[in-house]
Design a protein around this motif. Structure first.
Motif, PDB file in Angstrom:
ATOM      1  N   PHE A 100      -3.257  -2.039  -3.246  1.00 25.25           N
ATOM      2  CA  PHE A 100      -3.659  -1.626  -1.906  1.00 25.25           C
ATOM      3  C   PHE A 100      -5.178  -1.433  -1.847  1.00 25.25           C
ATOM      4  CE2 PHE A 100       0.588   0.130  -2.671  1.00 25.25           C
ATOM      5  CZ  PHE A 100       1.296  -0.521  -1.668  1.00 25.25           C
ATOM      6  N   SER A 105       2.120  -2.920  -7.082  1.00 30.78           N
ATOM      7  CA  SER A 105       1.609  -2.977  -5.708  1.00 30.78           C
ATOM      8  C   SER A 105       0.113  -2.689  -5.679  1.00 30.78           C
ATOM      9  CB  SER A 105       2.350  -1.971  -4.828  1.00 30.78           C
ATOM     10  OG  SER A 105       3.733  -2.216  -4.843  1.00 30.78           O
ATOM     11  N   ARG A 132      -3.549  -1.569 -11.184  1.00 27.70           N
ATOM     12  CA  ARG A 132      -2.219  -2.089 -11.502  1.00 27.70           C
ATOM     13  C   ARG A 132      -2.379  -3.067 -12.653  1.00 27.70           C
ATOM     14  NH1 ARG A 132       0.335   1.956  -9.009  1.00 27.70           N
ATOM     15  NH2 ARG A 132       0.322   1.789  -6.746  1.00 27.70           N
ATOM     16  N   TYR A 182       1.716   5.013   0.859  1.00 31.15           N
ATOM     17  CA  TYR A 182       2.011   3.602   1.075  1.00 31.15           C
ATOM     18  C   TYR A 182       3.498   3.368   0.810  1.00 31.15           C
ATOM     19  CZ  TYR A 182      -3.049   2.848   1.073  1.00 31.15           C
ATOM     20  OH  TYR A 182      -4.381   2.879   1.362  1.00 31.15           O
ATOM     21  N   GLU A 183       4.231   2.988   1.841  1.00 32.34           N
ATOM     22  CA  GLU A 183       5.685   2.927   1.750  1.00 32.34           C
ATOM     23  C   GLU A 183       6.188   1.914   0.725  1.00 32.34           C
ATOM     24  OE1 GLU A 183       7.354   2.356   5.578  1.00 32.34           O
ATOM     25  OE2 GLU A 183       6.688   4.301   6.355  1.00 32.34           O
ATOM     26  N   ASP A 184       5.484   0.795   0.581  1.00 33.18           N
ATOM     27  CA  ASP A 184       5.954  -0.253  -0.332  1.00 33.18           C
ATOM     28  C   ASP A 184       5.293  -0.159  -1.705  1.00 33.18           C
ATOM     29  OD1 ASP A 184       3.549  -0.868   0.795  1.00 33.18           O
ATOM     30  OD2 ASP A 184       3.910  -3.013   0.959  1.00 33.18           O
ATOM     31  N   ASP A 185       4.834   1.034  -2.062  1.00 37.23           N
ATOM     32  CA  ASP A 185       4.195   1.230  -3.363  1.00 37.23           C
ATOM     33  C   ASP A 185       5.270   1.405  -4.434  1.00 37.23           C
ATOM     34  OD1 ASP A 185       2.647   1.864  -5.517  1.00 37.23           O
ATOM     35  OD2 ASP A 185       1.646   3.576  -4.590  1.00 37.23           O
ATOM     36  N   ASP A 186       5.369   0.431  -5.335  1.00 35.78           N
ATOM     37  CA  ASP A 186       6.356   0.539  -6.414  1.00 35.78           C
ATOM     38  C   ASP A 186       5.812   1.274  -7.630  1.00 35.78           C
ATOM     39  OD1 ASP A 186       4.650  -1.225  -7.650  1.00 35.78           O
ATOM     40  OD2 ASP A 186       6.038  -2.915  -7.668  1.00 35.78           O
TER      41      ASP A 186
END
Length: 418
Positions: free
Chosen positions: A231, A229, A139, A221-225
């Motif tokens: 992880f 993000s 990122r 990953y649900e909150d992966d923008d």
């Protein structure tokens, strides 16, 4: 005139008492412009945390520092991509690795070392493909900068040399992420200690592949923008058992490397905006390179048989699902270890598929056949496979995998593999 003589006398006395230090300082002040110019003519890196170029103190390192730099985790990486770089780009590669190892997310790179943001991104991606500890989902943000390097002229005078180039801010480079990766390394050490004895290299590779393929679940990953993000992909693969392709690829590469098998990673970043990329592993056995994708959900045999680890283990570039970035860097995977196609069908028909399956069955016990089919839909394949089963009065099972260049890999097998 008298004052000048007194000043000269004092300076002479100071010179004698200070063991030449005053004279040296005075000389440095006089030559400060030359000293600063020498710094500006040399290449440097800058490192920091926090907001880019807003730190009170940044660490500056001469590029020559990395000529003899030895990474503390360098033994875990391949040098396939590193060796493809120029000496200047190798310094940048090692500087990014240094930042990773020291949890420094901002890296400033002198314009003498890279000529564009794209070059800097390429080098960072090369490191991520060599090192299983550095994820491909870096990122990061990149851009240009203009700053200055403090140059100590004397104890009481500091000059500034101009410093400009390109920066990369990698949000993954944190102490917490590094600690999780080291826990993953410890987990691999435990796996290697419990290794079955007397395995060949290909058996070792297959054993490690099956550990991941059977025990790790692919999870989005649900909150992966998709941008910022961060992880712990490697940690999740080896500790929690749920991860994305980055975690599978890094974990498999780490397992291979620590088992003494040369491995690096491949990536497809996507050709158009919004296209989903992918990462997988390449490894070397007996002088030949093969692909392995442990994140694939294709059929993996439950019995020992001559098809080895399944469709996505030790396969050739011909059987790739994705194109790959930097394909001119890593050696070509020219053949598959187990999965050589029995036939390549350009025009799908009942008879062509039945003949290919029959030929495959005749070669092997338990019965299975492997066929490549060009430009066919899933419905067409299912219909033809069912027709093949009806004509032979046997129960068949199948697994398909869509490949690059319009091909579909079709694995047809009987009950003997269940």
């Amino acid at each position: 005139m008298r004052k000048i003589k007194i000043i000269a006398l004092v300076l002479a006395l100071c010179f004698l008492l200070s063991g030449c230090s005053v004279a040296k300082d005075f000389s440095n002040v006089i030559n400060s412009g030359k000293i600063i110019k020498e710094v500006e003519n040399s290449a440097y890196f800058g490192f920091s945390n926090g907001e880019i170029l807003k730190e009170e103190k940044e660490e500056y390192v001469s590029a020559s520092f990395f000529d003899d730099y030895v990474s503390q985790y360098g033994h875990l990486r391949s040098d396939i991509y590193y060796n493809a770089l120029s000496p200047e780009h190798q310094q940048v590669y090692l500087a990014i690795e240094y930042a990773f190892e020291n949890s420094l997310k901002n890296i400033l790179v002198d314009s003498a070392l890279v000529s564009s943001v794209d070059e800097l991104i390429m080098i960072a991606e090369y490191l991520s493909l060599d090192s299983p500890l550095v994820e491909q989902n870096l990122r990061f943000e990149c851009g240009t900068f203009t700053s200055s390097i403090p140059v100590e002229i004397t104890d009481f005078y500091t000059g500034h040399a101009s410093f400009d180039g390109y920066y990369i801010t990698v949000n993954n480079f944190t102490a917490d992420m590094l600690n999780k990766k080291l826990l993953a390394v410890k987990a691999v050490e435990d796996v290697i200690k419990s290794f079955p004895e007397n395995l060949s290299e290909i058996e070792k590779a297959e054993h490690l592949y099956k550990i991941l393929a059977k025990n790790v679940t692919y999870e989005v990953y649900e909150d992966d923008d998709g941008k910022t993000s961060v992880f712990p992909y490697l940690y999740d693969a080896l500790i929690t058992g749920k991860t994305q392709c980055d975690g599978y690829a890094n974990a498999l590469s780490l397992l291979f490397r620590m088992a003494g098998i040369e491995a690096a990673e491949k990536m497809f970043s996507g050709e158009t905006e919004g296209e989903v990329g992918h990462t997988w592993t390449a490894f070397k056995i007996d002088g030949k390179w093969y692909n392995a994708d442990a994140s694939s959900s294709d059929f993996i045999p439950k019995k020992e048989c001559s098809m080895g680890g399944g469709l996505s283990f030790a396969f050739s570039d011909e059987l790739r699902v994705y194109d790959e970035d930097y394909e001119d860097v890593i050696p070509v995977c020219s053949e598959s270890y187990y999965m050589t196609p029995d036939s390549v069908i350009q025009d799908l028909s009942d008879s062509s598929l039945r003949l290919a399956v029959t030929n495959g069955y005749d070669k092997r016990t338990p019965d299975w056949a492997f066929v490549l089919v060009k430009n066919s839909t899933d419905d067409e394949l299912q219909q033809q496979i069912q027709s093949c089963a009806n004509s032979t009065l046997t129960t068949v099972y199948w697994s398909t995998l869509n490949l690059a260049n319009g091909y579909t890999a079709v694995l047809v097998y009987g009950k003997g593999l269940l």
